[in-house]
Design an enzyme around this catalytic site. Sequence first.
Site, PDB file in Angstrom:
ATOM      1  N   TYR A   2      -4.442 -13.169  -3.713  1.00  0.00           N
ATOM      2  CA  TYR A   2      -5.539 -13.052  -4.680  1.00  0.00           C
ATOM      3  C   TYR A   2      -4.988 -13.043  -6.104  1.00  0.00           C
ATOM      4  O   TYR A   2      -3.850 -12.629  -6.345  1.00  0.00           O
ATOM      5  CB  TYR A   2      -6.365 -11.782  -4.416  1.00  0.00           C
ATOM      6  CG  TYR A   2      -5.591 -10.490  -4.449  1.00  0.00           C
ATOM      7  CD1 TYR A   2      -5.320  -9.828  -5.650  1.00  0.00           C
ATOM      8  CD2 TYR A   2      -5.134  -9.904  -3.276  1.00  0.00           C
ATOM      9  CE1 TYR A   2      -4.619  -8.637  -5.674  1.00  0.00           C
ATOM     10  CE2 TYR A   2      -4.435  -8.716  -3.287  1.00  0.00           C
ATOM     11  CZ  TYR A   2      -4.174  -8.079  -4.493  1.00  0.00           C
ATOM     12  OH  TYR A   2      -3.471  -6.899  -4.510  1.00  0.00           O
TER      13      TYR A   2
ATOM     14  N   ARG B 273      -1.023 -12.386  -6.204  1.00  0.00           N
ATOM     15  CA  ARG B 273      -0.263 -11.496  -5.345  1.00  0.00           C
ATOM     16  C   ARG B 273      -0.002 -12.166  -4.011  1.00  0.00           C
ATOM     17  O   ARG B 273      -0.890 -12.776  -3.415  1.00  0.00           O
ATOM     18  CB  ARG B 273      -1.037 -10.196  -5.078  1.00  0.00           C
ATOM     19  CG  ARG B 273      -1.212  -9.213  -6.203  1.00  0.00           C
ATOM     20  CD  ARG B 273       0.029  -8.608  -6.819  1.00  0.00           C
ATOM     21  NE  ARG B 273       1.218  -8.472  -6.011  1.00  0.00           N
ATOM     22  CZ  ARG B 273       1.496  -7.453  -5.184  1.00  0.00           C
ATOM     23  NH1 ARG B 273       0.645  -6.472  -5.042  1.00  0.00           N
ATOM     24  NH2 ARG B 273       2.640  -7.409  -4.533  1.00  0.00           N
TER      25      ARG B 273
ATOM     26  N   HIS C   8      -0.622  -2.495   2.180  1.00  0.00           N
ATOM     27  CA  HIS C   8      -0.157  -1.232   1.626  1.00  0.00           C
ATOM     28  C   HIS C   8       0.008  -0.202   2.741  1.00  0.00           C
ATOM     29  O   HIS C   8      -0.845  -0.105   3.632  1.00  0.00           O
ATOM     30  CB  HIS C   8      -1.159  -0.690   0.606  1.00  0.00           C
ATOM     31  CG  HIS C   8      -1.361  -1.577  -0.577  1.00  0.00           C
ATOM     32  ND1 HIS C   8      -0.635  -1.457  -1.739  1.00  0.00           N
ATOM     33  CD2 HIS C   8      -2.223  -2.610  -0.781  1.00  0.00           C
ATOM     34  CE1 HIS C   8      -1.033  -2.374  -2.608  1.00  0.00           C
ATOM     35  NE2 HIS C   8      -1.996  -3.086  -2.049  1.00  0.00           N
TER      36      HIS C   8
END
Length: 235
Positions: A145, A155, A160
Site C-alpha cells: 500500500y 510498503r 505486524h
Amino acid sequence: MSQIIYNSFDREVHPAYLTPEYKSTIYRAPQKPLVLLKQSLSELTGPVFGDFNVGPLDHDLTKNTVKNGEPIGERIIVHGKVMNENGYPVPNTLIEIWQANSAGRYVHKVDQHEAPLDPNFLGAGRCMTDSDGNYKFYTIKPGAYPWGNHYNAWRPNHIHFSLFGANITNRLVTQMYFPGDPLLDYDPVFLSVPPKGRELLICKFDLGATEPSFALGYRFDFVLRGYKQTPFETL
C-alpha cells in the site's frame, strides 16, 4: 509467563532511533541521550495474560470475523517458535498480529487508501505459544500500500507482530516480510534495520507447513536475546 524483555538491544541488528529517510522518525526520535530506568515493582508484578483470554478462532484470521463469505485473497499459514538466546522454547507467550487485507487496506479510520475493504476480514488475531514455544496463525497474504513517506512510496507486504512478556508492560513489536518482495529494496522502514538484521525479518517458505489445496506455509521464528535476536521496533 516468560521473562523475555529484560535485556539490551544489539545495535548491529536493531534500527537506529533516527533514520532520516524514514521521515516520521525525525519527529519521534529522542533529542537527548536516553536515561535507563531500573525495573520497578510494576514491571515485575503487573497484570499477566493467560490462555483463558484467547478465543478458539482468535488465531484464524480467515474465520474470526466472517460475516457473509470467505475473505478475499491468498490464504497463508504463518507459524514458528519463540526462543531465547540458547534456542530453548519460550512457552505461554501472548502473540498478537495485525495487517492490511489483500488489497493493502487496514480496517482503520485513518487508512483512506483507495482500495476496497473486505467485510469478512478484520486483519487482527492472537494466540499463545504452546509448551514448546510454537505458534500458528491462519490468515490472508497482505497487499502492498502507498504510505506517503516520499514520492511513489509503497510498503512491502508485511505482518505486524506483538509479543508480551512477563506482564503487560513488557512488549516487543516487529514486522515480518515475505521472501522475494521487490519493494524491500525501496522501503525506508526495512532499510532502517542494519544489514545484519534484515534477513531475520523475512519469513521462509515452508512446504511442510503448507496445507494441500488450502494455504501456503511460511515460517517465522523469534529469538528474544543474543546475537541472533530478532530486530524489534524501538519507536
